[in-house]
Design an enzyme around this catalytic site. Structure first.
Site, PDB file in Angstrom:
ATOM      1  N   ASP A   1       0.848  -1.192   0.000  1.00  0.00           N
ATOM      2  CA  ASP A   1       0.000   0.000   0.000  1.00  0.00           C
ATOM      3  C   ASP A   1       0.880   1.237   0.000  1.00  0.00           C
ATOM      4  OD1 ASP A   1      -2.418   1.358  -0.100  1.00  0.00           O
ATOM      5  OD2 ASP A   1      -2.674   1.410   2.074  1.00  0.00           O
ATOM      6  N   GLY A   2       0.309   2.317  -0.502  1.00  0.00           N
ATOM      7  CA  GLY A   2       0.971   3.612  -0.493  1.00  0.00           C
ATOM      8  C   GLY A   2       0.049   4.645   0.113  1.00  0.00           C
TER       9      GLY A   2
ATOM     10  N   GLU B   1       2.473   3.766  -4.338  1.00  0.00           N
ATOM     11  CA  GLU B   1       1.900   2.441  -4.620  1.00  0.00           C
ATOM     12  C   GLU B   1       2.869   1.617  -5.460  1.00  0.00           C
ATOM     13  OE1 GLU B   1      -0.832   1.218  -3.351  1.00  0.00           O
ATOM     14  OE2 GLU B   1      -2.152   2.905  -2.890  1.00  0.00           O
TER      15      GLU B   1
ATOM     16  N   ASP C   1      -4.289  -2.419  -3.191  1.00  0.00           N
ATOM     17  CA  ASP C   1      -5.533  -1.686  -3.430  1.00  0.00           C
ATOM     18  C   ASP C   1      -5.368  -0.665  -4.554  1.00  0.00           C
ATOM     19  OD1 ASP C   1      -4.092   0.384  -2.254  1.00  0.00           O
ATOM     20  OD2 ASP C   1      -5.346   0.520  -0.476  1.00  0.00           O
TER      21      ASP C   1
ATOM     22  N   HIS D   1      -9.057   0.280   2.665  1.00  0.00           N
ATOM     23  CA  HIS D   1      -9.786   0.726   3.855  1.00  0.00           C
ATOM     24  C   HIS D   1     -11.105  -0.036   3.999  1.00  0.00           C
ATOM     25  CE1 HIS D   1      -6.772   3.851   3.879  1.00  0.00           C
ATOM     26  NE2 HIS D   1      -7.101   4.137   2.642  1.00  0.00           N
TER      27      HIS D   1
ATOM     28  N   ASP E   1      -1.221  -0.085   5.106  1.00  0.00           N
ATOM     29  CA  ASP E   1      -1.624   1.312   5.188  1.00  0.00           C
ATOM     30  C   ASP E   1      -1.044   1.962   6.442  1.00  0.00           C
ATOM     31  OD1 ASP E   1      -3.319   3.632   4.286  1.00  0.00           O
ATOM     32  OD2 ASP E   1      -4.249   3.257   6.234  1.00  0.00           O
TER      33      ASP E   1
END
Length: 149
Positions: free
Chosen positions: A12-13, A50, A72, A127, A137
């Site tokens: 994740d970024g 990302e 994501d 999320h 995250d």
């Protein structure tokens, strides 16, 4: 028999502003072992973070592996799975409207890693309670916040 090791990767970024301070988080899981990676930048974009997460994760593998990479980022998944990345490369990093492909430096780093490893991308909604995505995250936000001061 030269069977490749199977590794699960989650990435994740995070970014505040676009551009702005950002971070990335990675979880690598192999044979019951878990390794976390993270990093950040003071002036970046969410897409760069990302993509950096995916690159750092694949680059951390010491030998060619079979990988399921969960992210994501539709930007990353679609660029690879829909072959946009390879079309951009063929067209010398120019998109259909004759404008340069963003993040070309990172895409050029990713291509040899995709050639080295057998990677299957899996997209998950961010999320949304996915435990590994939530942890990535958290790692990304911690790194981002180091540059937000």
């Amino acid at each position: 028999m030269n069977d490749k090791k199977f590794v699960e990767i989650f990435t994740d970024g995070a970014c505040s502003g676009n551009p702005g301070p950002g971070g990335y988080g990675v979880i690598l899981r192999y044979n019951g072992h878990i390794k976390e990676l993270s990093g950040g930048d003071s002036a970046t974009t969410n897409n760069r973070m990302e993509l950096t997460a995916v690159i750092r994760a694949l680059d951390a593998l010491k030998e060619p592996c079979k990988v399921t990479l969960t992210t994501d980022s539709q930007y990353v998944v679609n660029s690879v799975e829909k072959k946009w990345l390879y079309n951009w490369e063929k067209k010398n990093w120019i998109r259909s409207k004759n404008d340069p492909v963003p993040n070309t430096d990172l895409w050029k780093q990713l291509i040899p890693l995709l050639e080295k490893h057998e990677v299957k991308f899996v997209w998950v909604r961010g999320h949304n309670g996915h435990p590994e995505n939530e942890r990535c995250d958290e790692l990304a936000v911690i790194e981002r916040d180091k540059y937000s001061r």
